[in-house]
Design an enzyme around this catalytic site. Structure first.
Site, short mmCIF file in Angstrom:
data_model
loop_
_atom_site.label_atom_id
_atom_site.label_comp_id
_atom_site.label_asym_id
_atom_site.label_seq_id
_atom_site.Cartn_x
_atom_site.Cartn_y
_atom_site.Cartn_z
N GLN A 1 -7.66 -1.55 4.12
CA GLN A 1 -6.57 -0.82 3.45
C GLN A 1 -7.11 -0.01 2.27
OE1 GLN A 1 -2.63 -2.60 3.05
NE2 GLN A 1 -2.97 -2.70 0.84
N LYS B 1 -8.41 4.09 1.67
CA LYS B 1 -7.63 5.31 1.51
C LYS B 1 -7.68 5.94 0.11
CE LYS B 1 -4.79 3.07 4.19
NZ LYS B 1 -5.87 2.45 4.96
N GLU C 1 -18.05 23.06 -16.26
CA GLU C 1 -18.54 21.72 -16.64
C GLU C 1 -17.77 20.63 -15.92
OE1 GLU C 1 -20.01 22.15 -21.17
OE2 GLU C 1 -17.97 22.80 -20.79
N SER D 1 0.81 -1.21 0.00
CA SER D 1 0.00 0.00 0.00
C SER D 1 0.85 1.27 0.00
CB SER D 1 -0.92 0.01 1.23
OG SER D 1 -0.15 -0.10 2.41
N TYR E 1 -10.33 -5.75 12.76
CA TYR E 1 -9.58 -5.39 11.56
C TYR E 1 -9.61 -6.47 10.48
CZ TYR E 1 -6.07 -3.77 8.36
OH TYR E 1 -5.47 -3.35 7.21
N THR F 1 -38.42 28.99 -11.82
CA THR F 1 -38.77 27.67 -11.29
C THR F 1 -39.07 26.82 -12.52
OG1 THR F 1 -41.14 28.16 -11.15
CG2 THR F 1 -39.84 28.63 -9.19
N SER G 1 -12.70 26.27 -28.85
CA SER G 1 -12.96 25.04 -29.59
C SER G 1 -11.91 24.90 -30.67
CB SER G 1 -14.36 25.11 -30.20
OG SER G 1 -14.45 24.25 -31.32
#
Ligand code: ARG
Length: 458
Positions: free
Chosen positions: A323, A326, A291, A24, A318, A156, A278
């Site tokens: 692990q 994270k 966006e 890890s 545990y 609305t 563009s």
């Protein structure tokens, strides 16, 4: 390959594929400083409690402080061959101080150690997120204050509804972000309990002082149950949930601004420095940043689902699955911080298109409720008033007329209660000024609220 913390019991070396799969260090290296700080507090406690000799404790603390310095200067060499951050620091400490390093892991396990590291990380990052969220609120408030008199059409169903002050609309963002801060603070409360000393899962026979370690590391207190301590990841889920909600808010603000920046709305202009073009259409000026903020929500919610599913049905205490909490946690924290940072800057780079907005608020349909309420004040029932105004709006639309152009006789055709004074409320400023109910869009109330926020966030 460095010797594993648990290698002695094994009659042969682990397969290199197994090493690679279980390692890890590629991601938990981010916890290095917390790991060292936790170890310093632990070593001090071991010395104080005479579980290890004072001299060894001092030497461990000195070695760890040197490692901390290396980490801060970017001079620490992470060994990819060493399983995780805990083994990495342990190996580095051995290189610095020799055999005394072996005493550091007394009365603890990596199970409580990793829980501690992640809690320290979460607490610090929540503080950073709180600051960034407050900075975004401030950036929005500066923009609101600059345009305090601007009135926009409110919507609305994305259909024109009623006039509101732009500042009122912006204060709605500030309000939502404030709730986000309270959610983060709430998650932090639960992260603020110190798990070290729970060891593998049952505690220890050695005379440790967990309250001391908690105090040294700035935690409110030590956790109460050693089994829960090594497997509680609620604080991660809560942080991710808070981040998910923040990201939803940010996406909605982004969407408003995207709409407002279109030719169709033309409420705002975003500075070139915060837009993109563009490759094929030379005329384009695109709101890509907004966006991407909108699009990042999927990622954050994915991170939340990831950990929720990871935790579901996991046996107590545990398990190595833990692990995997994270990467999604780090990803969500990094992503939301990035979203907040760019949004803070972006609000300083938007200008209001005053003329285009002024033209839009001439639309009299924005005032239909104001006429209804004018009639109600003259004693007409809500239902009747709604009908009267409905007829007026329909006729005017059919005949291409404006309500404000109707003469007294024409007005009286709809209701004897309609006097020429009704025309005084057919403008945006009058319309917003009438909304004096608490929380409404009247300029006086909005200004009061705006200054209250400015004071509060100072
Ligand atoms: N890398 C592990 C984690 O992140 C540390 C704890 C490992 N404990 C163990 N018994 N293998 O959860």
């Amino acid at each position: 390959m460095t010797k594993k913390l648990w290698g002695t019991r094994f009659s042969k070396n682990t397969n290199s594929l197994a090493d690679k799969f279980t390692s890890s260090i590629s991601f938990d290296k981010r916890l290095a400083e917390y790991d060292v700080l936790g170890s310093i507090a632990h070593a001090k406690m071991l010395g104080k409690q005479k579980i290890i000799p004072k001299a060894d404790a001092n030497s461990i603390v000195a070695g760890l402080n040197a490692i901390l310095k290396d980490l801060k200067n970017g001079r620490f060499n992470f060994d990819a061959g060493s399983e995780d951050i805990h083994s990495n620091i342990q190996d580095a400490l051995f290189k610095k101080i020799g055999k005394a390093a072996f005493k550091l892991h007394t009365a603890r396990s990596r199970n409580d150690q990793i829980a501690l590291d992640v809690k320290m990380y979460v607490k610090e990052e929540i503080d950073n997120l709180l600051e960034l969220t407050a900075d975004l609120q401030k950036s929005i408030l500066i923009f609101a204050k600059k345009n305090a008199k601007t009135i926009i059409p409110g919507y609305t169903h994305l259909q024109v509804a009623q006039c509101v002050l732009l500042a009122h609309h912006l204060l709605a963002y500030v309000e939502a972000l404030e709730r986000d801060k309270t959610r983060l603070l709430d998650a932090k409360k639960r992260a603020d309990l110190m798990p070290l000393g729970s060891c593998a899962m049952s505690g220890t026979a050695l005379g440790i002082d967990r309250a001391y370690v908690a105090k040294e590391l700035g935690f409110k207190s030590a956790t109460q149950n050693s089994i829960d301590s090594v497997c509680d990841r609620d604080f991660i889920i809560e942080t991710l949930a808070a981040l998910s909600i923040i990201s939803v808010h940010l996406s909605r603000i982004a969407e408003d601004l995207i709409l407002w920046s279109t030719k169709e709305f033309s409420f705002i202009d975003i500075d070139f420095s915060f837009c993109t073009g563009s490759s094929i259409m030379p005329h384009k000026k695109n709101p890509d940043i907004l966006e991407l903020i909108r699009g990042s929500v999927g990622r954050i919610q994915g991170d939340l689902s990831n950990v929720l599913i990871l935790m579901k049905g996991l046996p107590s205490s545990y398990n190595r699955d833990l692990q995997l909490d994270k990467p999604p946690l780090f990803d969500a924290v990094d992503t939301v911080k990035g979203m907040l940072e760019i949004f803070i800057a972006l609000f300083g780079n938007i200008v209001i298109e005053k003329e285009a907005i002024a033209a839009k608020i001439l639309d009299e349909s924005l005032f239909s409720v104001d006429i209804v309420e004018y009639l109600i004040k003259k004693g007409i029932s809500y239902r009747e008033a709604h009908d009267i105004v409905g007829r007026m709006v329909r006729d005017c639309l059919d005949k291409g007329k404006k309500i404000s152009s109707l003469n007294d006789k024409e007005l009286k055709k709809y209701s004897v209660k309609l006097g020429p004074d009704v025309k005084r409320i057919l403008n945006a400023w009058a319309s917003v000024s009438l909304k004096k109910s608490f929380g409404g869009t009247s300029p006086k109330l909005v200004e009061k609220q705006m200054y209250a926020w400015i004071r509060r966030l100072k």
